[in-house]
Write an enzyme that holds these catalytic residues in place. Sequence first.
Site, mmCIF file in Angstrom:
data_model
loop_
_atom_site.group_PDB
_atom_site.id
_atom_site.type_symbol
_atom_site.label_atom_id
_atom_site.label_comp_id
_atom_site.label_asym_id
_atom_site.label_seq_id
_atom_site.Cartn_x
_atom_site.Cartn_y
_atom_site.Cartn_z
ATOM 1 N N LYS A 162 0.819 -1.354 0.032
ATOM 2 C CA LYS A 162 -0.124 -0.361 0.067
ATOM 3 C C LYS A 162 0.747 1.472 -0.013
ATOM 4 O O LYS A 162 1.718 1.102 0.860
ATOM 5 C CB LYS A 162 -0.904 0.004 1.364
ATOM 6 C CG LYS A 162 -2.106 -0.573 1.726
ATOM 7 C CD LYS A 162 -2.945 -0.682 0.114
ATOM 8 C CE LYS A 162 -3.971 -1.541 0.624
ATOM 9 N NZ LYS A 162 -5.180 -1.989 -0.754
ATOM 10 N N ASP A 191 -0.324 -0.417 -4.290
ATOM 11 C CA ASP A 191 -1.401 -0.177 -4.815
ATOM 12 C C ASP A 191 -1.849 0.984 -4.009
ATOM 13 O O ASP A 191 -1.540 1.868 -3.099
ATOM 14 C CB ASP A 191 -2.285 -0.965 -3.357
ATOM 15 C CG ASP A 191 -4.091 -0.860 -3.717
ATOM 16 O OD1 ASP A 191 -4.507 0.325 -4.693
ATOM 17 O OD2 ASP A 191 -4.743 -1.445 -3.517
ATOM 18 N N GLU A 217 -1.296 -0.760 -8.945
ATOM 19 C CA GLU A 217 -2.891 -0.663 -8.503
ATOM 20 C C GLU A 217 -4.312 0.670 -8.523
ATOM 21 O O GLU A 217 -3.254 1.497 -7.948
ATOM 22 C CB GLU A 217 -3.842 -1.746 -8.164
ATOM 23 C CG GLU A 217 -5.201 -1.942 -8.108
ATOM 24 C CD GLU A 217 -5.214 -2.746 -6.332
ATOM 25 O OE1 GLU A 217 -6.341 -2.682 -6.208
ATOM 26 O OE2 GLU A 217 -4.430 -3.656 -6.172
ATOM 27 N N ASP A 242 -8.715 -0.382 -10.432
ATOM 28 C CA ASP A 242 -9.740 -0.987 -9.270
ATOM 29 C C ASP A 242 -10.671 0.251 -9.034
ATOM 30 O O ASP A 242 -12.544 -0.470 -9.394
ATOM 31 C CB ASP A 242 -9.352 -1.252 -8.604
ATOM 32 C CG ASP A 242 -9.885 -1.699 -7.181
ATOM 33 O OD1 ASP A 242 -11.141 -2.165 -7.062
ATOM 34 O OD2 ASP A 242 -9.420 -2.228 -5.742
ATOM 35 N N LYS A 266 -13.680 -6.788 -7.999
ATOM 36 C CA LYS A 266 -14.540 -6.849 -6.210
ATOM 37 C C LYS A 266 -16.007 -7.092 -5.671
ATOM 38 O O LYS A 266 -16.609 -6.229 -6.920
ATOM 39 C CB LYS A 266 -14.089 -5.963 -5.174
ATOM 40 C CG LYS A 266 -12.350 -5.680 -4.883
ATOM 41 C CD LYS A 266 -11.887 -4.470 -4.067
ATOM 42 C CE LYS A 266 -10.515 -4.163 -4.145
ATOM 43 N NZ LYS A 266 -9.641 -2.871 -3.427
#
Length: 358
Positions: A162, A191, A217, A242, A266
């Site tokens: 992250k 991400d 991402e 995403d 997701k």
Amino acid sequence: MKIIDIRTCRTSVPLKKPFKTALRTVFDATSLIVIITYDQDEKSFGEAVPTTVITGETLESIDYAICEVIKPILLGTSLIHYEQIFSAIDRVLIGNTSAKAAIDMAIYDGLAKQARLPLYQYLGGYRNEIETDFTVSVNRPLEMAEDAMQYVTEGFRTLKIKVGKDDIDTDIQRIKRIREKVGPNIRIRLDANQGWTWKEAIVAIRKMESMNIELVEQPVHKEDIEGLRRVTEATDTLIMADESIFRSDDAIKVLEARSCDLINLKLMKSGGIKEALKINRLAEAYGVKCMVGSMIETKLGITAAAHLAASQPNITRYDFDAPLMLTDDLIEGGIIYEGKDISFPLHHGLGIKGVKGV
């Protein structure tokens, strides 16, 4: 099978360590479990999680959508008419993607049980084993490097890092420290959770490409499709969309603009398996591979996502570490973890036997 009851229950499990991203910090996995009962003495299960900063939903709004809006139109309905069920839900409820996802996965659980197949086989049955990555929360560079090394020691070969919370120089230091710590053979994904501008993203990614980054991402704000395209064109690293893609019409816009190399599916964003399958088919038509990930969910929601991921050849990456972050496992049955490896018992549907305390 005919639906005779739908009920919900709330659960909350502390995380072993706070989960930090550019958007939020999470201390526990709070979710709403959905249980559908059928006239043939069968049950099916679903899960919804309130990720307000992404889907805009709360536990209260999810519960209301399911119990007050969806339940009245589904009672007495047969799974024979499952397409009518999905159409009816879309007619009466706008948005509320997590609430829809919980019902959707429970319906698919019921359909696969009715067919006497594991769900991944009912959906296509492409593979029966997958490997998850493990996520390193955004913290100080040295702490992140230590966390990364711990996960590598536990056997994980792919790390999702992250970034995007601070300035790009700090993010570059994060990745540098992690790469130095884990060595050259561990796959690293980033991400940014929308944390960079497109200019910052290009600068940061170019500087980090020497550190062997697999993909980045959602580097920019979800609505900046043009910025996402610029990042994709200006860097050699694979760029994954995403938050920019919830539904199939979002996917069409991003794919038409050639704004990404990959898409992260997701269930809590798409509203469930049905729409995720549609997005995956669109991506496949454009030559774009997909990953399936999740929010901070229990093993119930992750089991549904994993069955989807295993069923399709165009889904090639998997981010299913959330249950491994929890201090307790409330879910009886479902997928089986052996470190990074996930397998699927040959039970019908999702293979969920129950939820502790429910």
